[in-house]
Design an enzyme around this catalytic site. Sequence first.
Site, PDB file in Angstrom:
ATOM      1  N   GLY A  86     -25.880  -3.618  71.346  1.00 25.06           N
ATOM      2  CA  GLY A  86     -24.811  -3.376  70.362  1.00 25.06           C
ATOM      3  C   GLY A  86     -23.911  -2.236  70.794  1.00 25.06           C
ATOM      4  CG  ASP A 244     -25.386  -5.973  77.949  1.00 25.83           C
ATOM      5  OD1 ASP A 244     -26.106  -6.391  78.874  1.00 25.83           O
ATOM      6  OD2 ASP A 244     -24.998  -4.791  77.881  1.00 25.83           O
ATOM      7  CG  ASP A 254     -18.984  -3.180  79.174  1.00 23.45           C
ATOM      8  OD1 ASP A 254     -17.989  -2.941  78.466  1.00 23.45           O
ATOM      9  OD2 ASP A 254     -20.136  -3.163  78.735  1.00 23.45           O
TER      10      ASP A 254
END
Length: 472
Positions: A86, A244, A254
């Site tokens: 998360g 993720d 990312d």
Amino acid sequence: MTLSIPFDNTYANLPTNFYSKLTAKTVSDPSLIAYNSPLAIELGITGGNDRELTEIFSGNKIAIGSDPLAQLYSGHQFGQYNPQLGDGRALLLGETIGSDGLRRDIQLKGSGPTPYSRSGDGRAWLGPILREYVVSEAMHALGIPTTRALAAVLSGETVLREKLFPGAILTRVASSHIRIGTFQVYAAQRDWSSLKTLLDYAIARHYPHVEGPLGFLEAVIKSQAALIPKWMGVGFIHGVMNTDNCQVAGETIDYGPCAFMDRYNPMQVYSSIDRMGRYAYSTQPDIIVWNMAQLATALVPLMPDGDEAVEAFTKAIHAMPRLINQNWRTIFAAKIGISAVHPEDERLINALLTLMTDGQADFTNTFADLGSTSAREQFIEPKKYDMWEIEWQKRIATEKDPHTLMAKSNPVLVPRNHRIEEIILAALMGDYAPFQRLQIALNAPFEKNSEFSDLRRPPSVAQEVKATFCGT
Ligand code: AMP
Ligand code: MG
């Protein structure tokens, strides 16, 4: 004119188990480092003086219409499933529909702790924020799907890493932040209702023309099979291709320990945490297939008939390596001036790459200068390159306009590691001029502009960056 962000939020209306709503933790003395005005216009943002921009993009003030939240997701990190990740240091401010009709997320990164922070402080320091700003915008200019950078601010506070560093916050823009890991979290919880809700939402947002879990999987496969060969074509190594960090719309996301290669080496790894080379340059096409298999595993329970569904999903995954290879071949053929690709061209491409490995040739400069003496000088044994060049010249003689194709397929400038280190070091001393100059140069990465010829040079032995670190 006062700052206006035309928020139009949808993720905030999804079930409450998809996120935690909270506001950013305020910071003591924020100041604006960079603001991407052209991107702001695309997003439909108007007005805003430095003070207003600083308040909003530091998280100190909530803009009208913003409904901030941290998104829940999980993911496989280096092959191990982690059931809860998360947004541990990020906050979705909301979405806007831009002048181009596209819906995009506006997210703060480094905005303070959230319920998903685990042991982290929710913050980021200046280095990774500048790195992401420069590299994500460079990727965009290179024509590679990516998240964007809207703003960067200094928080006025310090962040403790190996030592104390100035804290900073990035405002990131993406077509969404839905990751493979966002699906995995509900699949692992066997919460089929949430999984279905997420699937319907992701289809409506990214692939409105497809139907059902299989249609969605195939669409994501197609996007990712297009993306990874584009990375390969510019010598990009993502560094943390965890599930993720794999976005379902096929945007690069990312920017942690990522890097552009200088010397060509298919086994190149820069990330300090990637000790086994799982995410090395040339393993990226295999890893993305592995990641898609995790998405397939998460989605298959939504199919009515178990066996048939597994078979169809398996087939889609098995078709992916071929798709990647086709895209790879098209990209690398264009890099050597070939538009009408023949199957035997792959041998010619691979022969050059082998020579580049053996010859320790600089990836970017070899392709950008192919056919000239400066390409030849890249090789330890130029005579071997000469033989390849004869064969290559013969091949491209049958092409219509190979040099134009090459000029738009081979960037002259990429954000080399040592240059990124340099702008960070300067910024730590309060000098942002190198950061700004690098950004301007990387806006036109295909232009041979003598003003920026220093940025083309590979690092000297002393300048060489051996390892990059996660963006925390
Ligand atoms: P990354 O490797 O950057 O993709 O991050 C993996 C996970 O660690 C994500 O859930 C991040 O939100 C979390 N994380 C990374 N850095 C921090 C930090 N400084 N504070 C809290 N969570 C973090
Ligand atoms: Mg991440």
